[in-house]
Design a protein around this motif. Structure first.
Motif, mmCIF file in Angstrom:
data_model
loop_
_atom_site.group_PDB
_atom_site.id
_atom_site.type_symbol
_atom_site.label_atom_id
_atom_site.label_comp_id
_atom_site.label_asym_id
_atom_site.label_seq_id
_atom_site.Cartn_x
_atom_site.Cartn_y
_atom_site.Cartn_z
ATOM 1 N N PHE A 72 0.837 -1.033 -0.064
ATOM 2 C CA PHE A 72 -0.009 0.035 -0.103
ATOM 3 C C PHE A 72 0.844 1.175 0.022
ATOM 4 O O PHE A 72 2.137 1.313 0.774
ATOM 5 C CB PHE A 72 -0.972 -0.057 1.274
ATOM 6 C CG PHE A 72 -1.941 -1.082 1.319
ATOM 7 C CD1 PHE A 72 -2.992 -0.871 0.266
ATOM 8 C CD2 PHE A 72 -2.051 -2.166 2.172
ATOM 9 C CE1 PHE A 72 -4.142 -1.821 0.221
ATOM 10 C CE2 PHE A 72 -2.931 -2.841 1.965
ATOM 11 C CZ PHE A 72 -4.077 -2.815 1.031
ATOM 12 N N ALA A 73 0.583 2.417 -0.842
ATOM 13 C CA ALA A 73 1.042 3.502 -0.884
ATOM 14 C C ALA A 73 0.974 4.176 0.581
ATOM 15 O O ALA A 73 0.147 4.087 1.378
ATOM 16 C CB ALA A 73 0.711 4.400 -1.922
ATOM 17 N N THR A 74 2.181 4.914 1.001
ATOM 18 C CA THR A 74 2.156 5.825 2.059
ATOM 19 C C THR A 74 2.340 7.043 1.648
ATOM 20 O O THR A 74 2.796 7.553 0.528
ATOM 21 C CB THR A 74 3.295 5.464 3.179
ATOM 22 O OG1 THR A 74 4.530 5.825 2.323
ATOM 23 C CG2 THR A 74 3.097 3.904 3.309
ATOM 24 N N SER A 134 -3.998 11.972 -1.086
ATOM 25 C CA SER A 134 -3.565 11.622 0.512
ATOM 26 C C SER A 134 -4.827 10.859 0.985
ATOM 27 O O SER A 134 -4.726 9.916 1.444
ATOM 28 C CB SER A 134 -3.449 12.970 0.987
ATOM 29 O OG SER A 134 -2.335 13.315 0.880
ATOM 30 N N THR A 135 -6.101 11.168 0.471
ATOM 31 C CA THR A 135 -7.122 10.367 0.881
ATOM 32 C C THR A 135 -7.386 9.217 0.433
ATOM 33 O O THR A 135 -7.611 7.803 1.415
ATOM 34 C CB THR A 135 -8.726 11.467 0.342
ATOM 35 O OG1 THR A 135 -8.585 12.423 0.870
ATOM 36 C CG2 THR A 135 -9.732 10.400 0.895
ATOM 37 N N LYS A 136 -6.756 8.464 -0.709
ATOM 38 C CA LYS A 136 -6.826 7.336 -1.129
ATOM 39 C C LYS A 136 -5.834 6.830 -0.542
ATOM 40 O O LYS A 136 -5.709 5.306 -0.153
ATOM 41 C CB LYS A 136 -6.814 7.475 -2.580
ATOM 42 C CG LYS A 136 -8.099 7.839 -3.260
ATOM 43 C CD LYS A 136 -8.075 7.655 -4.837
ATOM 44 C CE LYS A 136 -8.451 6.145 -5.286
ATOM 45 N NZ LYS A 136 -9.584 5.573 -4.849
ATOM 46 N N LYS A 141 -6.243 3.196 2.059
ATOM 47 C CA LYS A 141 -5.406 1.955 1.348
ATOM 48 C C LYS A 141 -5.968 1.611 0.274
ATOM 49 O O LYS A 141 -6.418 0.351 -0.205
ATOM 50 C CB LYS A 141 -5.597 0.825 2.389
ATOM 51 C CG LYS A 141 -4.669 1.223 3.821
ATOM 52 C CD LYS A 141 -4.415 0.008 4.532
ATOM 53 C CE LYS A 141 -3.606 0.316 5.788
ATOM 54 N NZ LYS A 141 -2.256 0.845 5.384
ATOM 55 N N GLU A 142 -6.108 2.722 -0.594
ATOM 56 C CA GLU A 142 -6.797 2.259 -2.008
ATOM 57 C C GLU A 142 -5.680 2.521 -3.151
ATOM 58 O O GLU A 142 -6.113 2.802 -4.468
ATOM 59 C CB GLU A 142 -8.154 3.247 -2.493
ATOM 60 C CG GLU A 142 -9.044 2.530 -1.585
ATOM 61 C CD GLU A 142 -10.371 3.538 -1.522
ATOM 62 O OE1 GLU A 142 -10.458 4.516 -2.191
ATOM 63 O OE2 GLU A 142 -11.369 3.007 -1.064
#
Length: 134
Positions: free
Chosen positions: A5-7, A27-29, A33-34
């Motif tokens: 997952f991206a951070t 940032s919201t996504k 964890k999308e």
């Protein structure tokens, strides 16, 4: 290839390249964890982001692989990993879409996706909706 997952540390990499998503939503996504970030030898090489169609069906919005890494099977690995994650979460169907003038439609069909509909917007090519049972 590694996929996690991206951070927030990935925000710059994604926001420089993703021209389809409003920057404040990245940032919201990430927090939801999308977005998956793809790395090869600790170097970012792409990402995949998704959401939920009708709030109940996982929908892959975009796969991006940086040009030097395309054609090496990373896209297929991403899709199969995501499908497995969605299956483990209890989903039975996943979806995606692509424009009719893009080669991606053939990629998805090779992975077992079937056409389930389309969307026509003024001044845009036909958007093909695809789905797959997982």
């Amino acid at each position: 290839m590694n996929m996690d997952f991206a951070t927030e540390a990935d925000l710059g990499y994604i926001s420089e390249r993703d021209k389809h998503l409003a920057k404040p939503l990245i940032s919201t996504k990430i927090k939801a964890k999308e977005i998956y970030i793809l790395r090869e030898s600790n170097q970012e090489i792409g990402w995949m982001r998704f959401n939920y169609f009708w709030d109940n069906t996982p929908f892959m919005n975009l796969i991006w692989i940086d040009e030097p890494y395309r054609g090496q099977g990373f896209g297929k690995q991403v899709v199969l990993h995501w499908e497995e994650q969605m299956r483990e979460m209890g989903f039975q169907v996943v979806m995606t879409s692509t424009q009719s003038n893009e080669e991606a439609q053939h990629f998805y069909r090779k992975l077992g996706y079937i056409d389930v509909g389309c969307l026509l917007q003024e001044k845009d090519p036909l958007e093909i909706l695809l789905s797959k049972k997982v």
